[in-house]
Design a protein around this motif. Structure first.
Motif, PDB file in Angstrom:
ATOM      1  N   SER A  42       0.823  -1.221   0.000  1.00 33.71           N
ATOM      2  CA  SER A  42       0.000   0.000   0.000  1.00 33.71           C
ATOM      3  C   SER A  42       0.852   1.263   0.000  1.00 33.71           C
ATOM      4  O   SER A  42       0.354   2.327  -0.365  1.00 33.71           O
ATOM      5  CB  SER A  42      -0.913   0.025   1.226  1.00 33.71           C
ATOM      6  N   PHE A  44       1.414   2.822   2.449  1.00 32.10           N
ATOM      7  CA  PHE A  44       0.700   3.651   3.419  1.00 32.10           C
ATOM      8  C   PHE A  44       1.171   3.200   4.799  1.00 32.10           C
ATOM      9  O   PHE A  44       0.896   2.073   5.217  1.00 32.10           O
ATOM     10  CB  PHE A  44      -0.812   3.443   3.242  1.00 32.10           C
ATOM     11  N   VAL A  46       1.493   3.416   8.865  1.00 34.10           N
ATOM     12  CA  VAL A  46       0.731   3.824  10.048  1.00 34.10           C
ATOM     13  C   VAL A  46       1.551   3.482  11.289  1.00 34.10           C
ATOM     14  O   VAL A  46       2.180   2.412  11.358  1.00 34.10           O
ATOM     15  CB  VAL A  46      -0.641   3.122  10.096  1.00 34.10           C
ATOM     16  N   ASN A  62       1.992  -0.881  10.888  1.00 33.73           N
ATOM     17  CA  ASN A  62       1.279  -1.870  10.069  1.00 33.73           C
ATOM     18  C   ASN A  62       2.255  -2.859   9.423  1.00 33.73           C
ATOM     19  O   ASN A  62       3.364  -2.489   9.024  1.00 33.73           O
ATOM     20  CB  ASN A  62       0.351  -1.222   9.037  1.00 33.73           C
ATOM     21  N   GLU A  64       2.300  -5.667   6.504  1.00 33.40           N
ATOM     22  CA  GLU A  64       1.558  -6.179   5.348  1.00 33.40           C
ATOM     23  C   GLU A  64       2.050  -7.556   4.925  1.00 33.40           C
ATOM     24  O   GLU A  64       3.057  -8.072   5.418  1.00 33.40           O
ATOM     25  CB  GLU A  64       1.639  -5.159   4.204  1.00 33.40           C
ATOM     26  N   CYS A  73      -3.080  -4.077  10.881  1.00 34.61           N
ATOM     27  CA  CYS A  73      -2.968  -2.634  11.096  1.00 34.61           C
ATOM     28  C   CYS A  73      -2.066  -2.324  12.292  1.00 34.61           C
ATOM     29  O   CYS A  73      -1.951  -3.116  13.231  1.00 34.61           O
ATOM     30  CB  CYS A  73      -4.339  -2.035  11.381  1.00 34.61           C
ATOM     31  N   ALA A  74      -1.518  -1.111  12.261  1.00 30.76           N
ATOM     32  CA  ALA A  74      -0.623  -0.653  13.329  1.00 30.76           C
ATOM     33  C   ALA A  74      -1.306  -0.670  14.703  1.00 30.76           C
ATOM     34  O   ALA A  74      -0.703  -1.069  15.703  1.00 30.76           O
ATOM     35  CB  ALA A  74      -0.174   0.768  13.015  1.00 30.76           C
ATOM     36  N   GLU A  75      -2.559  -0.241  14.739  1.00 33.52           N
ATOM     37  CA  GLU A  75      -3.258  -0.135  16.025  1.00 33.52           C
ATOM     38  C   GLU A  75      -3.390  -1.499  16.683  1.00 33.52           C
ATOM     39  O   GLU A  75      -3.223  -1.656  17.898  1.00 33.52           O
ATOM     40  CB  GLU A  75      -4.657   0.463  15.829  1.00 33.52           C
ATOM     41  N   PRO A 110      -8.415   8.172  10.917  1.00 35.64           N
ATOM     42  CA  PRO A 110      -9.000   7.432  12.039  1.00 35.64           C
ATOM     43  C   PRO A 110      -8.691   5.945  11.938  1.00 35.64           C
ATOM     44  O   PRO A 110      -8.417   5.439  10.847  1.00 35.64           O
ATOM     45  CB  PRO A 110     -10.503   7.675  11.864  1.00 35.64           C
ATOM     46  N   PRO A 111      -8.736   5.232  13.062  1.00 33.94           N
ATOM     47  CA  PRO A 111      -8.550   3.772  13.004  1.00 33.94           C
ATOM     48  C   PRO A 111      -9.682   3.117  12.206  1.00 33.94           C
ATOM     49  O   PRO A 111     -10.824   3.576  12.260  1.00 33.94           O
ATOM     50  CB  PRO A 111      -8.583   3.332  14.475  1.00 33.94           C
ATOM     51  N   CYS A 112      -9.358   2.076  11.473  1.00 34.51           N
ATOM     52  CA  CYS A 112     -10.370   1.392  10.647  1.00 34.51           C
ATOM     53  C   CYS A 112     -11.389   0.675  11.531  1.00 34.51           C
ATOM     54  O   CYS A 112     -11.208   0.561  12.749  1.00 34.51           O
ATOM     55  CB  CYS A 112      -9.693   0.397   9.698  1.00 34.51           C
ATOM     56  N   CYS A 115     -10.055  -2.191  13.686  1.00 39.38           N
ATOM     57  CA  CYS A 115      -9.252  -1.689  14.812  1.00 39.38           C
ATOM     58  C   CYS A 115     -10.151  -1.087  15.885  1.00 39.38           C
ATOM     59  O   CYS A 115      -9.912  -1.266  17.077  1.00 39.38           O
ATOM     60  CB  CYS A 115      -8.228  -0.670  14.333  1.00 39.38           C
TER      61      CYS A 115
HETATM   62  N1  THU Z   1      -3.943   0.535   8.195  1.00 40.31           N
HETATM   63  C1  THU Z   1      -3.599   0.655   9.501  1.00 40.31           C
HETATM   64  O1  THU Z   1      -2.483   0.300   9.909  1.00 40.31           O
HETATM   65  N2  THU Z   1      -4.520   1.162  10.359  1.00 40.31           N
HETATM   66  C2  THU Z   1      -5.764   1.571  10.016  1.00 40.31           C
HETATM   67  O2  THU Z   1      -6.578   1.879  10.865  1.00 40.31           O
HETATM   68  C3  THU Z   1      -6.121   1.660   8.604  1.00 40.31           C
HETATM   69  C4  THU Z   1      -5.224   0.933   7.663  1.00 40.31           C
HETATM   70  C5  THU Z   1      -2.980  -0.052   7.282  1.00 40.31           C
HETATM   71  C6  THU Z   1      -3.389  -1.398   6.745  1.00 40.31           C
HETATM   72  C7  THU Z   1      -2.618  -1.462   5.451  1.00 40.31           C
HETATM   73  O3  THU Z   1      -1.308  -1.943   5.719  1.00 40.31           O
HETATM   74  C8  THU Z   1      -2.526  -0.012   5.007  1.00 40.31           C
HETATM   75  O4  THU Z   1      -2.799   0.776   6.168  1.00 40.31           O
HETATM   76  C9  THU Z   1      -3.492   0.356   3.892  1.00 40.31           C
HETATM   77  O5  THU Z   1      -4.802   0.019   4.217  1.00 40.31           O
END
Ligand code: THU
Length: 160
Positions: A42, A44, A46, A62, A64, A73-75, A110-112, A115
């Motif tokens: 990603s 992306f 976190v 996070n 992957e 996810c990181a949280e 925000p946290p997904c 999470c």
């Molecule tokens: N991700 C998190 O670590 N925390 C969240 O609350 C949302 C998404 C990560 C999961 C994945 O590795 C990347 O961000 C893209 O979704």
């Protein structure tokens, strides 16, 4: 028929300088661990930093996987680590930050949903709210006094 209205409330800080010093420090640790995220797919990243009532800080980023749903996810990396290492401790504060390698994340992330559900479990377990601060790479920081503001109508053990 009647309607149910649920009110929720967040505080908005325009910059890190506005935060209490302990939260600035916690967010700096979240930023540092965010940079170590394993996010080759990603791009992306976190980071999450938890302050426990025993004074310890537990971090997560996070992680992957080529089989995408197997990542985490990181949280949840952070809260599961806290639960595993300090099962008796309460999580008091949580700082979250997210940044993309490809574009600057300027709004609070925000946290997904998954999470949020996992964080909710720990609030029920410890019978105490967790202060949650979240931001992007730059820009405003949102604060919630409890996960309840982010997940009204939480599913919990009382329904089992
Ligand atoms: N991700 C998190 O670590 N925390 C969240 O609350 C949302 C998404 C990560 C999961 C994945 O590795 C990347 O961000 C893209 O979704």
């Amino acid at each position: 028929m009647k309607n149910i209205t649920i009110n929720t409330q967040l505080s908005v800080y325009d910059s890190l300088d506005e935060l209490p010093q302990d939260i600035q420090d916690l967010m700096q640790q979240a930023i540092a661990i965010r940079k170590k995220a394993y996010a080759p797919y990603s791009k992306f990243r976190v980071g999450a930093a938890l302050l426990l009532d025993n004074g310890k800080v537990v971090l997560g980023s996070n992680q992957e996987n080529a089989a995408y749903p197997s990542g985490l996810c990181a949280e949840r990396v952070a809260i599961f680590q806290a639960g595993a290492i300090y099962p008796e401790a309460k999580i008091v504060k949580m700082a979250i930050t997210a940044a993309s390698d490809t574009n600057q994340t300027q709004s609070p992330i925000p946290p997904c949903g998954s999470c949020r559900q996992s964080i909710a479990e720990y609030e029920f377990k410890q019978d105490q709210g967790i202060e949650i601060y979240f931001m992007g790479e730059v820009g405003a920081i949102y604060k919630s006094d409890s996960l309840k503001n982010l997940l009204p109508f939480t599913f919990d053990k009382n329904f089992l």
